[in-house]
Design an enzyme around this catalytic site. Sequence first.
Site, short mmCIF file in Angstrom:
data_model
loop_
_atom_site.label_atom_id
_atom_site.label_comp_id
_atom_site.label_asym_id
_atom_site.label_seq_id
_atom_site.Cartn_x
_atom_site.Cartn_y
_atom_site.Cartn_z
N ILE A 119 34.42 46.83 41.63
CA ILE A 119 35.23 45.74 42.20
C ILE A 119 34.37 44.76 42.99
O ILE A 119 33.35 45.13 43.59
CB ILE A 119 36.37 46.27 43.10
CG1 ILE A 119 35.81 47.13 44.25
CG2 ILE A 119 37.40 47.02 42.28
CD1 ILE A 119 36.86 47.47 45.29
N HIS A 120 34.78 43.51 42.98
CA HIS A 120 34.09 42.46 43.74
C HIS A 120 35.05 41.32 44.03
O HIS A 120 35.88 40.97 43.20
CB HIS A 120 32.86 41.98 42.97
CG HIS A 120 33.10 41.64 41.53
ND1 HIS A 120 33.25 42.60 40.55
CD2 HIS A 120 33.26 40.45 40.91
CE1 HIS A 120 33.46 42.01 39.39
NE2 HIS A 120 33.49 40.70 39.57
N MET A 121 34.91 40.78 45.21
CA MET A 121 35.73 39.65 45.67
C MET A 121 34.94 38.37 45.48
O MET A 121 33.82 38.24 45.99
CB MET A 121 36.06 39.85 47.15
CG MET A 121 36.90 38.75 47.74
SD MET A 121 38.65 39.02 47.46
CE MET A 121 39.01 40.22 48.76
#
Length: 167
Positions: A119-121
């Site tokens: 996951i990454h924002m």
Amino acid sequence: MKHLWTPWRSTYNNSKKEPGTCVFCFAQSGTDDRANLVVHRGQHCFVILNRYPYTSGHLMVAPYSHVSRLAGITDAAAGEMMQLTRLAEKVLEHAYRPDGLNVGMNLGEAAGAGIEEHIHMHVLPRWRGDANFMTSVSSTRILPESLTDTYKKLNGAFQGNEFNKKL
Ligand SMILES: [Zn+2]
């Protein structure tokens, strides 16, 4: 309309990654943060430049944990992820004076994630009119700044800690 418009959909390909290695895990395990475009390291998460940015200054906040869902990280990591997202917002607003920002996550390939396993924002500055003809028609992006210059600018801002104190 043929396409749902998702500015952070651009694939995060890292030409230096080893076969079979997650690019986020590869970047965080390295010792050369400049080469790996890691601009800031926290206790649970780190901030990295997108090697193929949608706009100049396109940042990503990712946990050190290799997980595909937000629910898979600890409360402490989730808290720091939001803290670093807010810090990235402040750094980008100071460094680029954008008209607005996109902040968001894509969980799973069907949702548009380029790297779905970690996951990454995405946090990226936007300007009025930057989704221009070239971008809409040919996926060609006009980026007025080199990654080297972006790294210097943003790494300096993060390490300066002037924004940390204000949060
Ligand atoms: Zn990973």
